[in-house]
Design an enzyme around this catalytic site. Structure first.
Site, mmCIF file in Angstrom:
data_model
loop_
_atom_site.group_PDB
_atom_site.id
_atom_site.type_symbol
_atom_site.label_atom_id
_atom_site.label_comp_id
_atom_site.label_asym_id
_atom_site.label_seq_id
_atom_site.Cartn_x
_atom_site.Cartn_y
_atom_site.Cartn_z
ATOM 1 N N ASP A 70 18.629 -7.146 -9.333
ATOM 2 C CA ASP A 70 18.565 -8.427 -10.050
ATOM 3 C C ASP A 70 17.248 -8.604 -10.798
ATOM 4 O OD1 ASP A 70 21.102 -9.447 -9.332
ATOM 5 O OD2 ASP A 70 20.348 -9.746 -7.302
ATOM 6 N N HIS A 96 22.242 -13.507 -2.760
ATOM 7 C CA HIS A 96 23.147 -12.432 -3.201
ATOM 8 C C HIS A 96 23.085 -12.402 -4.733
ATOM 9 C CE1 HIS A 96 26.318 -9.588 -3.021
ATOM 10 N NE2 HIS A 96 27.309 -10.305 -2.513
ATOM 11 N N ARG A 151 31.685 -6.840 -10.873
ATOM 12 C CA ARG A 151 31.972 -6.599 -9.454
ATOM 13 C C ARG A 151 33.460 -6.743 -9.123
ATOM 14 N NH1 ARG A 151 28.584 -6.192 -4.978
ATOM 15 N NH2 ARG A 151 27.260 -5.056 -6.449
ATOM 16 N N HIS A 172 15.762 -6.095 0.045
ATOM 17 C CA HIS A 172 17.167 -5.710 0.146
ATOM 18 C C HIS A 172 17.500 -5.426 1.601
ATOM 19 C CE1 HIS A 172 20.971 -3.679 -0.614
ATOM 20 N NE2 HIS A 172 20.947 -4.319 -1.772
HETATM 21 N N1 COA Z 1 10.090 -12.383 -0.960
HETATM 22 C C1 COA Z 1 9.171 -12.537 0.038
HETATM 23 N N2 COA Z 1 9.339 -12.011 1.264
HETATM 24 C C2 COA Z 1 10.463 -11.297 1.484
HETATM 25 C C3 COA Z 1 11.444 -11.096 0.485
HETATM 26 C C4 COA Z 1 11.220 -11.681 -0.773
HETATM 27 N N3 COA Z 1 12.118 -11.545 -1.747
HETATM 28 N N4 COA Z 1 12.446 -10.346 0.995
HETATM 29 C C5 COA Z 1 12.107 -10.072 2.261
HETATM 30 N N5 COA Z 1 10.924 -10.655 2.561
HETATM 31 C C6 COA Z 1 10.234 -10.612 3.849
HETATM 32 C C7 COA Z 1 10.919 -11.549 4.817
HETATM 33 O O1 COA Z 1 10.376 -12.871 4.734
HETATM 34 C C8 COA Z 1 10.648 -10.879 6.127
HETATM 35 O O2 COA Z 1 9.323 -11.193 6.506
HETATM 36 P P1 COA Z 1 8.950 -11.464 8.041
HETATM 37 O O3 COA Z 1 9.284 -10.175 8.754
HETATM 38 O O4 COA Z 1 7.503 -11.805 7.997
HETATM 39 O O5 COA Z 1 9.819 -12.601 8.475
HETATM 40 C C9 COA Z 1 10.685 -9.389 5.801
HETATM 41 O O6 COA Z 1 10.392 -9.309 4.400
HETATM 42 C C10 COA Z 1 12.037 -8.750 6.072
HETATM 43 O O7 COA Z 1 13.047 -9.423 5.343
HETATM 44 P P2 COA Z 1 14.442 -9.875 5.916
HETATM 45 O O8 COA Z 1 14.665 -11.319 5.614
HETATM 46 O O9 COA Z 1 14.580 -9.438 7.334
HETATM 47 O O10 COA Z 1 15.430 -9.023 5.081
HETATM 48 P P3 COA Z 1 16.990 -9.232 5.033
HETATM 49 O O11 COA Z 1 17.566 -7.883 5.048
HETATM 50 O O12 COA Z 1 17.514 -10.183 6.034
HETATM 51 O O13 COA Z 1 17.173 -9.959 3.622
HETATM 52 C C11 COA Z 1 17.361 -10.309 1.332
HETATM 53 C C12 COA Z 1 17.388 -9.276 2.459
HETATM 54 C C13 COA Z 1 17.851 -9.626 0.054
HETATM 55 C C14 COA Z 1 18.274 -11.482 1.650
HETATM 56 C C15 COA Z 1 15.922 -10.797 1.121
HETATM 57 O O14 COA Z 1 15.088 -9.703 0.802
HETATM 58 C C16 COA Z 1 15.823 -11.883 0.064
HETATM 59 O O15 COA Z 1 16.074 -13.056 0.363
HETATM 60 N N6 COA Z 1 15.460 -11.530 -1.212
HETATM 61 C C17 COA Z 1 15.369 -12.489 -2.267
HETATM 62 C C18 COA Z 1 16.756 -12.765 -2.870
HETATM 63 C C19 COA Z 1 17.283 -11.625 -3.680
HETATM 64 O O16 COA Z 1 16.610 -11.064 -4.519
HETATM 65 N N7 COA Z 1 18.554 -11.289 -3.416
HETATM 66 C C20 COA Z 1 19.264 -10.240 -4.122
HETATM 67 C C21 COA Z 1 19.620 -9.142 -3.181
HETATM 68 S S1 COA Z 1 20.290 -7.736 -4.025
#
Ligand code: COA
Length: 378
Positions: free
Chosen positions: A314, A224, A339, A263
């Protein structure tokens, strides 16, 4: 899976938990509005104080309404001597998000209207939180470095005062504008994890300080708000723009998450990224250091080519804050200072039409069984 298994939406993906009039995310057009106004328009035509008013009242302020809002915020910035003493006692290596969460809990204990959860009292307490958070965040940061806290300056607008309490000086207007834009973009984003937590706490009838402390606890996580700090650590690990392509592809081999990308709601681009990138680029110009933005550009290109994953807010906010001179551990507490406006708007909205938030779980543990007396349990 048996026929009796209900549909489980892990992570509540795609679940509408309530209605809300605070903001709207439109992933199909990569856009975001607060009270019907596009965030990129708010960034160009308004400032963070006006946006805070919009989130709390549903309309942009008139000049008189803004003046009253500013006067109340400026009058409430000082911390009590007791809170300052408590902050002095924080361990020097305390995580800044733990420090700000603890400061908010303490503010709740000393707030004269702590137990009053009427809408009017919640709004007054939210204003006190908005006003005091920068003072507390800056005091904890300075004390952790052996520096004395700086008293807020009621003659300064919100963003100018933020730099004043952190650094003791106010930078050039371009820097203030970039910071103010980041505050607008971070202010609100529908039912994200920390906002949903704040609404859940509010739904129990608990007070706003508890809701905000819980929101801060959720925002700390690297999935997050913590991602803006992780982005900067990543950029510092990469030797430079020329090494960025190879560095990133080596991460793919380890299936590691690349922070600042992806996201839950936006799958084809985060509405806030173009505006924040524009102002991060401005910061690079002002400071005369292009390396972080050049490295960022390579990372964004490779992520899109190789994984079809776009950057989130971010990603440009991390280097923008670094170029403004903030310590990396301050990035997520700065997010808190913004926020608080969105969280509070949701606290008001939840309180106005409340129903306890209490979902169900589908039990998958052992079937019901008899207790074997302790002496007979081999
Ligand atoms: N780096 C590498 N791979 C990523 C990724 C990232 N930042 N974000 C998503 N993916 C991949 C996942 O591993 C998944 O791959 P798979 O289908 O082979 O397992 C696919 O993309 C779908 O992602 P998913 O985890 O289902 O998305 P989510 O909606 O559950 O998670 C986040 C969203 C934001 C938690 C996730 O993108 C993330 O952890 N990002 C990094 C942290 C971040 O920047 N957070 C700030 C959010 S505003």
């Amino acid at each position: 899976m048996t026929d009796e298994t209900p549909e489980i939406r892990k992570g509540l993906v795609g679940v509408y938990a309530d209605v809300s009039a605070v903001s709207k995310v439109m992933p199909e057009t990569n856009s975001l509005t607060y009270g019907g106004y596009a965030v990129q328009d708010l960034c160009e035509e308004a400032d963070f104080e006006q946006v805070a008013y919009l989130l709390w009242h549903g309309e942009l302020p008139t000049a008189a309404q803004l003046a009253a809002f500013q006067a109340e915020e400026r009058a409430n910035r000082a911390l009590s001597p007791a809170l300052l003493r408590v902050i002095r006692e924080f361990p020097a290596n305390a995580h800044p998000m733990d420090a700000v969460r603890t400061a908010v809990s303490f503010m709740g204990m000393e707030d004269p209207e702590a137990a009053d959860v009427s809408d009017a009292a919640q709004r007054r307490k939210a204003m006190r939180l908005l006003a005091k958070l920068p003072t507390a965040v800056a005091a904890a940061n300075r004390l952790s470095k052996g520096l004395e806290p700086i008293a807020p300056d009621p003659s300064l607008p919100f963003s100018e005062n933020f730099f004043h309490v952190v650094f003791g000086k106010v930078p050039a207007p371009e820097v203030i504008k970039s910071f103010d834009v980041s505050m607008i973009l971070y202010a609100e984003h529908t039912f994200n994890a920390s906002t949903f937590v704040a609404r859940t706490v509010t739904s129990t009838g608990a007070d706003i300080h508890g809701a905000i402390a819980a929101g801060i606890a959720a925002l700390k996580g690297p999935l997050h708000g913590g991602a803006n700090e992780a982005v900067m650590h990543m950029l510092k690990e990469i030797p430079g723009p020329n090494a960025a392509d190879e560095w990133l592809r080596s991460r793919f081999d380890h299936k590691a998450l690349v922070m600042g990308f992806g996201h839950r709601v936006y799958k084809t681009g985060d509405s806030r990224v173009p505006t924040m990138t524009k102002y991060a680029e401005k910061m690079a110009e002002v400071v005369g250091d292009r390396r972080w933005m050049e490295t960022s550009r390579v990372l964004a290109r490779v992520m899109l080519e190789a994984k079809n994953i776009h950057p989130n807010l971010d990603f440009p906010a991390g280097p923008a804050y670094y170029l403004m001179g903030f310590d990396i551990p301050l990035f997520t507490p700065i997010f808190v200072c913004s926020r608080i406006t969105g969280w509070a708007a949701h606290v008001f909205e939840q309180g106005a039409d409340n129903r306890l938030i209490r979902p169900l779980s589908h039990y998958v543990g052992p079937a019901q069984r008899s207790i074997v007396p302790i002496n007979a349990r081999g």
